[in-house]
Design a protein around this motif. Structure first.
Motif, mmCIF file in Angstrom:
data_model
loop_
_atom_site.group_PDB
_atom_site.id
_atom_site.type_symbol
_atom_site.label_atom_id
_atom_site.label_comp_id
_atom_site.label_asym_id
_atom_site.label_seq_id
_atom_site.Cartn_x
_atom_site.Cartn_y
_atom_site.Cartn_z
ATOM 1 N N GLY A 11 54.057 -0.588 16.308
ATOM 2 C CA GLY A 11 54.429 0.781 16.674
ATOM 3 C C GLY A 11 54.877 0.881 18.118
ATOM 4 O O GLY A 11 55.830 1.585 18.450
ATOM 5 N N SER A 12 54.202 0.144 18.983
ATOM 6 C CA SER A 12 54.576 0.121 20.398
ATOM 7 C C SER A 12 55.967 -0.475 20.578
ATOM 8 O O SER A 12 56.758 -0.001 21.387
ATOM 9 N N ALA A 13 56.249 -1.516 19.804
ATOM 10 C CA ALA A 13 57.566 -2.151 19.885
ATOM 11 C C ALA A 13 58.659 -1.186 19.429
ATOM 12 O O ALA A 13 59.731 -1.115 20.033
ATOM 13 N N VAL A 14 58.363 -0.414 18.382
ATOM 14 C CA VAL A 14 59.334 0.563 17.879
ATOM 15 C C VAL A 14 59.591 1.641 18.930
ATOM 16 O O VAL A 14 60.741 2.013 19.186
ATOM 17 N N VAL A 15 58.527 2.121 19.539
ATOM 18 C CA VAL A 15 58.675 3.152 20.570
ATOM 19 C C VAL A 15 59.464 2.607 21.754
ATOM 20 O O VAL A 15 60.342 3.276 22.302
ATOM 21 N N PHE A 16 59.164 1.366 22.149
ATOM 22 C CA PHE A 16 59.896 0.754 23.262
ATOM 23 C C PHE A 16 61.382 0.617 22.923
ATOM 24 O O PHE A 16 62.242 0.892 23.757
ATOM 25 N N GLN A 17 61.689 0.223 21.690
ATOM 26 C CA GLN A 17 63.084 0.120 21.259
ATOM 27 C C GLN A 17 63.767 1.489 21.295
ATOM 28 O O GLN A 17 64.929 1.602 21.667
ATOM 29 N N GLY A 18 63.030 2.528 20.907
ATOM 30 C CA GLY A 18 63.576 3.880 20.975
ATOM 31 C C GLY A 18 63.881 4.297 22.394
ATOM 32 O O GLY A 18 64.920 4.915 22.667
ATOM 33 N N MET A 19 62.971 3.946 23.316
ATOM 34 C CA MET A 19 63.204 4.261 24.732
ATOM 35 C C MET A 19 64.453 3.538 25.245
ATOM 36 O O MET A 19 65.285 4.131 25.935
ATOM 37 N N LEU A 20 64.571 2.275 24.886
ATOM 38 C CA LEU A 20 65.725 1.480 25.304
ATOM 39 C C LEU A 20 67.021 2.057 24.741
ATOM 40 O O LEU A 20 68.017 2.198 25.459
ATOM 41 N N ALA A 21 66.994 2.429 23.466
ATOM 42 C CA ALA A 21 68.178 3.018 22.831
ATOM 43 C C ALA A 21 68.583 4.320 23.525
ATOM 44 O O ALA A 21 69.768 4.564 23.763
ATOM 45 N N CYS A 22 67.596 5.140 23.858
ATOM 46 C CA CYS A 22 67.891 6.403 24.550
ATOM 47 C C CYS A 22 68.563 6.148 25.892
ATOM 48 O O CYS A 22 69.535 6.822 26.256
ATOM 49 N N ARG A 56 75.340 18.312 24.302
ATOM 50 C CA ARG A 56 74.219 18.667 23.433
ATOM 51 C C ARG A 56 73.444 17.399 23.039
ATOM 52 O O ARG A 56 72.214 17.369 23.057
ATOM 53 N N SER A 57 74.178 16.362 22.711
ATOM 54 C CA SER A 57 73.546 15.082 22.368
ATOM 55 C C SER A 57 72.759 14.526 23.550
ATOM 56 O O SER A 57 71.672 13.966 23.379
ATOM 57 N N GLN A 58 73.313 14.700 24.733
ATOM 58 C CA GLN A 58 72.631 14.223 25.941
ATOM 59 C C GLN A 58 71.271 14.909 26.103
ATOM 60 O O GLN A 58 70.271 14.262 26.416
ATOM 61 N N GLU A 59 71.225 16.198 25.847
ATOM 62 C CA GLU A 59 69.961 16.938 25.933
ATOM 63 C C GLU A 59 68.969 16.458 24.870
ATOM 64 O O GLU A 59 67.788 16.273 25.161
ATOM 65 N N PHE A 89 64.138 13.135 23.129
ATOM 66 C CA PHE A 89 63.588 11.988 22.397
ATOM 67 C C PHE A 89 62.975 10.977 23.361
ATOM 68 O O PHE A 89 61.907 10.427 23.093
ATOM 69 N N PHE A 90 63.651 10.735 24.487
ATOM 70 C CA PHE A 90 63.118 9.781 25.454
ATOM 71 C C PHE A 90 61.752 10.231 25.961
ATOM 72 O O PHE A 90 60.825 9.421 26.068
ATOM 73 N N LEU A 111 70.273 3.470 26.800
ATOM 74 C CA LEU A 111 71.619 2.932 26.587
ATOM 75 C C LEU A 111 72.593 4.045 26.199
ATOM 76 O O LEU A 111 73.723 4.102 26.698
ATOM 77 N N LEU A 112 72.155 4.938 25.311
ATOM 78 C CA LEU A 112 73.002 6.074 24.939
ATOM 79 C C LEU A 112 73.275 6.981 26.133
ATOM 80 O O LEU A 112 74.399 7.469 26.309
ATOM 81 N N ALA A 113 72.268 7.194 26.970
ATOM 82 C CA ALA A 113 72.450 8.026 28.164
ATOM 83 C C ALA A 113 73.490 7.413 29.095
ATOM 84 O O ALA A 113 74.305 8.133 29.693
ATOM 85 N N THR A 114 73.482 6.085 29.190
ATOM 86 C CA THR A 114 74.468 5.402 30.028
ATOM 87 C C THR A 114 75.872 5.597 29.472
ATOM 88 O O THR A 114 76.816 5.915 30.219
ATOM 89 N N VAL A 115 76.023 5.427 28.164
ATOM 90 C CA VAL A 115 77.334 5.611 27.531
ATOM 91 C C VAL A 115 77.810 7.051 27.721
ATOM 92 O O VAL A 115 78.978 7.289 28.044
ATOM 93 N N ILE A 116 76.918 7.993 27.536
ATOM 94 C CA ILE A 116 77.289 9.401 27.696
ATOM 95 C C ILE A 116 77.707 9.694 29.129
ATOM 96 O O ILE A 116 78.715 10.355 29.371
ATOM 97 N N SER A 117 76.941 9.181 30.101
ATOM 98 C CA SER A 117 77.296 9.466 31.494
ATOM 99 C C SER A 117 78.656 8.861 31.850
ATOM 100 O O SER A 117 79.420 9.447 32.621
ATOM 101 N N LEU A 118 78.976 7.709 31.281
ATOM 102 C CA LEU A 118 80.298 7.122 31.512
ATOM 103 C C LEU A 118 81.388 7.930 30.811
ATOM 104 O O LEU A 118 82.488 8.098 31.326
ATOM 105 N N THR A 119 81.061 8.439 29.623
ATOM 106 C CA THR A 119 82.033 9.207 28.850
ATOM 107 C C THR A 119 82.367 10.535 29.508
ATOM 108 O O THR A 119 83.526 10.962 29.508
#
Length: 88
Positions: free
Chosen positions: A5-16, A44-47, A52-53, A18-26
């Motif tokens: 479960g901890s690994a899943v949560v950590f992966q979710g944090m990492l995904a968030c 809206r997705s950024q919020e 989620f993070f 990475l998505l935040a980085t893509v959004i800020s570049l976009t």
């Protein structure tokens, strides 16, 4: 004790993040014209990703506190065993 479960949560944090980085570049001014037609949806997705993070980090911190508590108990038990062994 932390587990998969901890690994899943950590992966979710990492995904968030990475998505935040893509959004800020976009939404950067250099690319703003290219994506202006979807800018409201992106913002809206950024919020939502930020929310989620915060949820993921909350769960992850609980896991870390649980791990710390478990480790402290294990260290305490080891110390007790060592003290008992030394007295023998």
């Amino acid at each position: 004790m932390p587990g998969s479960g901890s690994a899943v949560v950590f992966q979710g944090m990492l995904a968030c993040k990475l998505l935040a980085t893509v959004i800020s570049l976009t939404i950067d001014e250099k690319r703003n014209n290219k994506y202006s037609h979807v800018l409201p949806e992106i913002l809206r997705s950024q919020e939502e990703i930020s929310i989620f993070f915060q949820i993921f980090i909350s769960y992850f911190m609980k896991t870390l506190f649980s791990l710390k508590r478990s480790l402290n108990l294990e260290i305490f038990e080891i110390n007790l065993k060592l003290k008992a062994w030394i007295k023998i």
